[in-house]
Design a protein around this motif. Structure first.
Motif, PDB file in Angstrom:
ATOM      1  N   GLU A 117      29.046   1.178  51.144  1.00 21.85           N
ATOM      2  CA  GLU A 117      28.176   0.575  52.140  1.00 21.85           C
ATOM      3  C   GLU A 117      26.970   1.461  52.456  1.00 21.85           C
ATOM      4  OE1 GLU A 117      30.851  -0.272  55.320  1.00 21.85           O
ATOM      5  OE2 GLU A 117      31.513  -2.190  54.443  1.00 21.85           O
ATOM      6  N   ALA A 118      27.144   2.774  52.340  1.00 21.14           N
ATOM      7  CA  ALA A 118      26.001   3.677  52.547  1.00 21.14           C
ATOM      8  C   ALA A 118      24.935   3.426  51.487  1.00 21.14           C
ATOM      9  CB  ALA A 118      26.464   5.132  52.508  1.00 21.14           C
ATOM     10  N   GLY A 119      25.369   3.234  50.242  1.00 23.06           N
ATOM     11  CA  GLY A 119      24.431   2.920  49.174  1.00 23.06           C
ATOM     12  C   GLY A 119      23.816   1.553  49.359  1.00 23.06           C
ATOM     13  N   MET A 120      24.615   0.594  49.783  1.00 22.75           N
ATOM     14  CA  MET A 120      24.114  -0.761  49.994  1.00 22.75           C
ATOM     15  C   MET A 120      23.072  -0.770  51.120  1.00 22.75           C
ATOM     16  SD  MET A 120      26.261  -4.317  50.252  1.00 22.75           S
ATOM     17  CE  MET A 120      27.266  -3.827  51.651  1.00 22.75           C
ATOM     18  N   LYS A 121      23.330  -0.018  52.170  1.00 26.26           N
ATOM     19  CA  LYS A 121      22.376   0.075  53.277  1.00 26.26           C
ATOM     20  C   LYS A 121      21.048   0.669  52.809  1.00 26.26           C
ATOM     21  CE  LYS A 121      21.857   2.086  57.900  1.00 26.26           C
ATOM     22  NZ  LYS A 121      22.495   2.929  58.948  1.00 26.26           N
ATOM     23  N   LEU A 122      21.139   1.716  51.978  1.00 26.76           N
ATOM     24  CA  LEU A 122      19.934   2.339  51.447  1.00 26.76           C
ATOM     25  C   LEU A 122      19.132   1.362  50.602  1.00 26.76           C
ATOM     26  CD1 LEU A 122      18.206   4.920  50.885  1.00 26.76           C
ATOM     27  CD2 LEU A 122      19.688   5.319  48.908  1.00 26.76           C
ATOM     28  N   LEU A 123      19.810   0.619  49.732  1.00 25.77           N
ATOM     29  CA  LEU A 123      19.108  -0.327  48.864  1.00 25.77           C
ATOM     30  C   LEU A 123      18.502  -1.468  49.673  1.00 25.77           C
ATOM     31  CD1 LEU A 123      18.298  -1.088  46.004  1.00 25.77           C
ATOM     32  CD2 LEU A 123      20.516  -2.228  45.730  1.00 25.77           C
ATOM     33  N   ARG A 124      19.218  -1.965  50.658  1.00 25.13           N
ATOM     34  CA  ARG A 124      18.732  -3.082  51.467  1.00 25.13           C
ATOM     35  C   ARG A 124      17.416  -2.752  52.170  1.00 25.13           C
ATOM     36  NH1 ARG A 124      22.031  -7.373  52.020  1.00 25.13           N
ATOM     37  NH2 ARG A 124      24.279  -7.098  51.746  1.00 25.13           N
ATOM     38  N   LYS A 125      17.237  -1.507  52.573  1.00 23.17           N
ATOM     39  CA  LYS A 125      16.054  -1.166  53.362  1.00 23.17           C
ATOM     40  C   LYS A 125      14.827  -0.809  52.514  1.00 23.17           C
ATOM     41  CE  LYS A 125      16.870   3.780  54.196  1.00 23.17           C
ATOM     42  NZ  LYS A 125      17.163   4.788  55.230  1.00 23.17           N
ATOM     43  N   GLN A 126      14.964  -0.849  51.182  1.00 20.90           N
ATOM     44  CA  GLN A 126      13.811  -0.574  50.329  1.00 20.90           C
ATOM     45  C   GLN A 126      12.790  -1.700  50.448  1.00 20.90           C
ATOM     46  OE1 GLN A 126      13.571   2.454  48.783  1.00 20.90           O
ATOM     47  NE2 GLN A 126      15.510   2.757  49.868  1.00 20.90           N
ATOM     48  N   ALA A 127      11.515  -1.322  50.517  1.00 19.83           N
ATOM     49  CA  ALA A 127      10.451  -2.301  50.712  1.00 19.83           C
ATOM     50  C   ALA A 127      10.390  -3.331  49.591  1.00 19.83           C
ATOM     51  CB  ALA A 127       9.112  -1.580  50.820  1.00 19.83           C
ATOM     52  N   GLN A 128      10.865  -2.957  48.390  1.00 20.60           N
ATOM     53  CA  GLN A 128      10.772  -3.859  47.237  1.00 20.60           C
ATOM     54  C   GLN A 128      11.915  -4.886  47.188  1.00 20.60           C
ATOM     55  OE1 GLN A 128      11.378  -0.580  47.065  1.00 20.60           O
ATOM     56  NE2 GLN A 128       9.732   0.480  45.996  1.00 20.60           N
ATOM     57  N   VAL A 129      12.910  -4.716  48.064  1.00 21.69           N
ATOM     58  CA  VAL A 129      14.151  -5.491  47.934  1.00 21.69           C
ATOM     59  C   VAL A 129      14.214  -6.675  48.892  1.00 21.69           C
ATOM     60  CG1 VAL A 129      16.674  -5.373  48.197  1.00 21.69           C
ATOM     61  CG2 VAL A 129      15.441  -3.504  47.081  1.00 21.69           C
ATOM     62  N   ASP A 130      14.620  -7.813  48.346  1.00 22.24           N
ATOM     63  CA  ASP A 130      14.985  -8.976  49.148  1.00 22.24           C
ATOM     64  C   ASP A 130      16.430  -8.755  49.583  1.00 22.24           C
ATOM     65  OD1 ASP A 130      15.817 -11.392  50.162  1.00 22.24           O
ATOM     66  OD2 ASP A 130      15.198 -12.590  48.443  1.00 22.24           O
ATOM     67  N   ASP A 131      16.624  -8.323  50.826  1.00 25.18           N
ATOM     68  CA  ASP A 131      17.954  -7.894  51.250  1.00 25.18           C
ATOM     69  C   ASP A 131      18.953  -9.037  51.417  1.00 25.18           C
ATOM     70  OD1 ASP A 131      17.076  -9.045  53.586  1.00 25.18           O
ATOM     71  OD2 ASP A 131      17.218  -7.234  54.808  1.00 25.18           O
ATOM     72  N   LYS A 132      18.488 -10.260  51.222  1.00 26.59           N
ATOM     73  CA  LYS A 132      19.419 -11.390  51.258  1.00 26.59           C
ATOM     74  C   LYS A 132      19.971 -11.712  49.865  1.00 26.59           C
ATOM     75  CE  LYS A 132      17.445 -13.627  55.344  1.00 26.59           C
ATOM     76  NZ  LYS A 132      16.624 -12.461  55.725  1.00 26.59           N
ATOM     77  N   ARG A 133      19.451 -11.019  48.862  1.00 31.30           N
ATOM     78  CA  ARG A 133      19.931 -11.234  47.491  1.00 31.30           C
ATOM     79  C   ARG A 133      20.360  -9.889  46.902  1.00 31.30           C
ATOM     80  NH1 ARG A 133      15.878 -14.489  43.941  1.00 31.30           N
ATOM     81  NH2 ARG A 133      14.303 -13.142  44.922  1.00 31.30           N
ATOM     82  N   MET A 134      21.664  -9.628  47.002  1.00 27.51           N
ATOM     83  CA  MET A 134      22.233  -8.354  46.560  1.00 27.51           C
ATOM     84  C   MET A 134      23.454  -8.617  45.680  1.00 27.51           C
ATOM     85  SD  MET A 134      20.590  -5.750  48.169  1.00 27.51           S
ATOM     86  CE  MET A 134      21.788  -4.453  48.371  1.00 27.51           C
TER      87      MET A 134
END
Length: 262
Positions: A117-134
């Protein structure tokens, strides 16, 4: 005129036009007090937000195999993060050490969840990422991890396991699994016997999980890792790289990701 001259010169020396490169970044994040060292990869020419994919390493640890998969995902149009599930980016150089590292995480579900979840949180907050599609993919130990995260109801569109273990002490429950599940298994993998496969399929069907199981004839454990033959010979383990199945399973993954992200 300058563009024309540049294009002609590139053609003469066999160079391709300059394009934005795939960008890889070392990233540090934490789960509790443990420092984790990951690898974030994306195409910096793409301005739109795009799906994020987590990559969980084999039992050897966060190595070049996981990073290469992250790069390939970035080339396919995703933002990828190769996770560190052991801490401080450490890698094993012997199966005994790999077993120790993977066991410490694999037998401790709260620890596994916190690091994932720590990694998922980091990826979700990246400006390039659509955090609803993981989504998440994993190899060997990592395959077991992403399957368990699906069982735990993590908010992922899909998870894909390459030559991962299928057994669990925490089986999926009806209504809890949000992710579609793809399992790509080597039919000749002695670490995943027929009874484990049968038990997994029964578990998925009982929990009404949307899953697909692909069994590749002739493939052994670690079929995606080009270093598998060397490690197998060095440590007398039933590991073998299979270039054909590596390619086929990667194509299967691409189809799966297009499905879950549409």
């Amino acid at each position: 005129m300058r563009r024309l001259i540049s294009a002609v010169l590139m053609g003469l020396v066999g160079l391709a036009p300059v394009q934005a490169a795939i960008k890889g970044e070392e990233v540090e994040y934490k789960a509790g007090d443990t420092a984790l060292r990951g690898y974030l990869v994306y195409d910096d020419a793409v301005k739109a937000r795009r799906p994020g994919v987590l990559v969980v390493h084999e039992w050897w640890g966060h190595n070049e195999h996981a990073r290469n998969s992250a790069r390939k995902l970035a080339e396919a149009g995703y933002v990828a993060l190769a996770l560190d599930m052991y801490g401080d980016g450490k890698q094993a150089n012997h199966p005994d050490q790999a077993g120790k590292f993977s066991g410490e995480v694999g037998k401790n579900l709260p620890l596994m969840k916190s690091r994932f979840e720590a990694g998922m949180k980091l990826l979700r907050k990246q400006a390039q990422v659509d955090d609803k599609r993981m989504a998440a993919i994993g190899y060997c130990f990592g395959g077991s991890v992403v399957l368990q995260m699906a069982r735990e109801g993590e908010n992922l569109r899909g998870v894909a396991s390459f030559h991962g273990g299928l057994a669990t002490e925490h089986p999926a429950k009806p209504g809890k699994v949000k992710a579609k599940v793809l399992v790509m298994n080597g039919a000749e993998d002695p670490f995943v016997p027929a009874e484990q496969i049968a038990g997994f399929k029964k578990e998925m069907e009982s929990a009404k999980v949307d899953y697909k199981f692909v069994n590749y004839p002739g493939a052994r454990h670690s079929f995606t890792n080009p270093d598998a033959d060397t490690n197998g010979a060095k440590f007398n383990l039933p590991l073998a790289y299979n270039a054909k199945v590596d390619q086929e399973s990667w194509a299967e993954l691409q189809s799966f990701l297009k499905l879950v992200f549409k």
